[in-house]
Design a protein around this motif. Structure first.
Motif, mmCIF file in Angstrom:
data_model
loop_
_atom_site.group_PDB
_atom_site.id
_atom_site.type_symbol
_atom_site.label_atom_id
_atom_site.label_comp_id
_atom_site.label_asym_id
_atom_site.label_seq_id
_atom_site.Cartn_x
_atom_site.Cartn_y
_atom_site.Cartn_z
ATOM 1 N N CYS A 31 -0.373 11.553 0.561
ATOM 2 C CA CYS A 31 -0.369 10.803 1.824
ATOM 3 C C CYS A 31 -0.652 11.727 3.001
ATOM 4 O O CYS A 31 -1.432 11.385 3.908
ATOM 5 C CB CYS A 31 0.973 10.111 2.023
ATOM 6 S SG CYS A 31 1.331 8.818 0.815
ATOM 7 N N ARG A 35 -4.227 12.157 5.679
ATOM 8 C CA ARG A 35 -4.217 12.257 7.141
ATOM 9 C C ARG A 35 -4.689 13.637 7.615
ATOM 10 O O ARG A 35 -4.552 13.976 8.794
ATOM 11 C CB ARG A 35 -2.809 11.978 7.679
ATOM 12 C CG ARG A 35 -2.327 10.553 7.482
ATOM 13 C CD ARG A 35 -0.984 10.335 8.156
ATOM 14 N NE ARG A 35 -0.481 8.981 7.958
ATOM 15 C CZ ARG A 35 -0.800 7.936 8.731
ATOM 16 N NH1 ARG A 35 -1.622 8.111 9.756
ATOM 17 N NH2 ARG A 35 -0.302 6.742 8.479
ATOM 18 N N GLY A 74 4.226 3.801 13.438
ATOM 19 C CA GLY A 74 4.246 3.111 12.149
ATOM 20 C C GLY A 74 3.667 3.905 10.999
ATOM 21 O O GLY A 74 3.381 3.334 9.941
ATOM 22 N N ALA A 75 3.507 5.211 11.176
ATOM 23 C CA ALA A 75 2.917 6.034 10.117
ATOM 24 C C ALA A 75 3.728 5.963 8.825
ATOM 25 O O ALA A 75 3.168 5.867 7.721
ATOM 26 C CB ALA A 75 2.792 7.485 10.578
ATOM 27 N N GLU A 76 5.049 6.013 8.964
ATOM 28 C CA GLU A 76 5.880 5.966 7.767
ATOM 29 C C GLU A 76 5.703 4.652 7.016
ATOM 30 O O GLU A 76 5.581 4.642 5.781
ATOM 31 C CB GLU A 76 7.353 6.155 8.133
ATOM 32 C CG GLU A 76 8.287 6.146 6.935
ATOM 33 C CD GLU A 76 9.737 6.302 7.322
ATOM 34 O OE1 GLU A 76 10.593 5.660 6.672
ATOM 35 O OE2 GLU A 76 10.033 7.062 8.265
ATOM 36 N N ASP A 77 5.678 3.543 7.745
ATOM 37 C CA ASP A 77 5.503 2.238 7.097
ATOM 38 C C ASP A 77 4.134 2.110 6.466
ATOM 39 O O ASP A 77 3.968 1.410 5.456
ATOM 40 C CB ASP A 77 5.726 1.111 8.114
ATOM 41 C CG ASP A 77 7.177 0.981 8.534
ATOM 42 O OD1 ASP A 77 8.063 1.380 7.741
ATOM 43 O OD2 ASP A 77 7.442 0.501 9.649
ATOM 44 N N GLU A 78 3.126 2.764 7.030
ATOM 45 C CA GLU A 78 1.797 2.754 6.428
ATOM 46 C C GLU A 78 1.753 3.620 5.171
ATOM 47 O O GLU A 78 1.133 3.256 4.174
ATOM 48 C CB GLU A 78 0.762 3.274 7.428
ATOM 49 C CG GLU A 78 0.470 2.336 8.586
ATOM 50 C CD GLU A 78 -0.568 2.928 9.524
ATOM 51 O OE1 GLU A 78 -1.089 4.033 9.231
ATOM 52 O OE2 GLU A 78 -0.858 2.284 10.550
ATOM 53 N N ASP A 79 2.400 4.774 5.254
ATOM 54 C CA ASP A 79 2.290 5.742 4.163
ATOM 55 C C ASP A 79 3.181 5.405 2.969
ATOM 56 O O ASP A 79 2.863 5.808 1.838
ATOM 57 C CB ASP A 79 2.630 7.145 4.664
ATOM 58 C CG ASP A 79 1.488 7.771 5.436
ATOM 59 O OD1 ASP A 79 0.362 7.245 5.357
ATOM 60 O OD2 ASP A 79 1.716 8.796 6.114
ATOM 61 N N TYR A 80 4.289 4.723 3.202
ATOM 62 C CA TYR A 80 5.208 4.484 2.085
ATOM 63 C C TYR A 80 4.552 3.709 0.941
ATOM 64 O O TYR A 80 4.632 4.139 -0.222
ATOM 65 C CB TYR A 80 6.476 3.785 2.565
ATOM 66 C CG TYR A 80 7.480 3.574 1.459
ATOM 67 C CD1 TYR A 80 8.084 4.654 0.817
ATOM 68 C CD2 TYR A 80 7.812 2.291 1.028
ATOM 69 C CE1 TYR A 80 8.991 4.467 -0.207
ATOM 70 C CE2 TYR A 80 8.720 2.101 0.001
ATOM 71 C CZ TYR A 80 9.306 3.184 -0.618
ATOM 72 O OH TYR A 80 10.199 2.992 -1.644
ATOM 73 N N ARG A 82 1.459 3.547 0.257
ATOM 74 C CA ARG A 82 0.434 4.439 -0.278
ATOM 75 C C ARG A 82 1.059 5.477 -1.204
ATOM 76 O O ARG A 82 0.494 5.824 -2.240
ATOM 77 C CB ARG A 82 -0.294 5.139 0.871
ATOM 78 C CG ARG A 82 -1.118 4.202 1.740
ATOM 79 C CD ARG A 82 -1.621 4.906 2.984
ATOM 80 N NE ARG A 82 -2.366 4.000 3.854
ATOM 81 C CZ ARG A 82 -2.706 4.282 5.102
ATOM 82 N NH1 ARG A 82 -2.378 5.461 5.622
ATOM 83 N NH2 ARG A 82 -3.374 3.395 5.828
#
Length: 233
Positions: A31, A35, A74-80, A82
């Motif tokens: 992840c 990025r 919201g990076a964490e919510d996007e990456d989780y 993934r």
């Protein structure tokens, strides 16, 4: 059918039955690399972080970014999700059962004990991993993080694991590797044995578990002491 007189031994999965840290950290690093942040976690030095879950790994990695490197909201919510996808695609590349696991499970079953898994890993991933490791058929029940609306340390997943396996909570105990497992056992009113062969090692004794397990060779005797034996005929 399992003997109703038998006791039930409930196991956590990550860090208890198997060392899954390297594959978990690889998923988090995938992840970060997507990025263009590089591999922010180390599979050895950060093994303990891996056993606190996917979001904990993501947050630990983000915390290592320089102050001028900002992530989008919201990076964490996007990456989780993934991270879960990466992990599902490479779930048992480096993962290995801890020494003596299979022999201990076989001996416990021979002594008439019922075996179950209660984990905060998503249930579908836990099912796949247990099959990949060749031990799924050892367990009469498996409760994952999303099996119920709550997860450990709430006692309800533990209780469900015991009851689904055909056991009785008052005649059971938990084998785990974190403070979450210690709190789960306390909430369920059962004993806990914490393993001393995971990343934190003997340091888990600070949690005052009823037992520390130095090697899986010691588990059958502990189960016999705490639960007695009811050998299958």
């Amino acid at each position: 059918m399992a003997d109703r007189r038998a006791g039930t031994v409930v196991f956590d999965l990550d860090g208890t039955l198997a060392d899954t840290s390297a594959d978990l950290i690889a998923a988090a690093n995938a992840c970060f690399q997507a990025r263009e942040l590089g591999a922010l976690l180390d599979p050895v030095a950060d093994a303990l972080i891996a056993f606190h879950g996917g979001r904990a790994m993501l947050r630990a990695g983000y915390a290592r970014l320089p102050a001028d490197r900002l992530l989008p909201p919201g990076a964490e919510d996007e990456d989780y999700p993934r991270l879960l996808d990466h992990y599902a695609g490479a779930i048992a590349v480096h993962t290995r059962l801890y020494p003596g696991t299979e022999a201990a499970l076989e001996r416990l079953a021979a002594d008439g004990h019922i075996l179950a898994v209660c984990t905060n890993k998503p249930a579908a991933l836990a099912e796949v991993l247990l099959r990949e490791l060749g031990i799924r058929d050892r367990f009469a029940a498996m409760i994952g993080a999303d099996t119920l609306p709550v997860r450990k340390p709430d006692p309800r997943p533990y209780i469900a694991a015991v009851q689904d396996a055909g056991g009785e909570v008052t005649h059971s105990f938990l084998v785990g590797d974190t403070d979450t497992d210690r709190k789960t056992a306390r909430a369920a009113g059962v004993r806990v044995a914490l393993v001393a062969f995971g990343p934190e090692g003997a340091g888990l004794s600070r949690l005052s578990p009823e037992a520390m397990l130095d090697h899986y060779d010691d588990l059958p005797a502990l189960a016999a002491d705490w639960l007695g034996q009811s050998r299958r005929q």
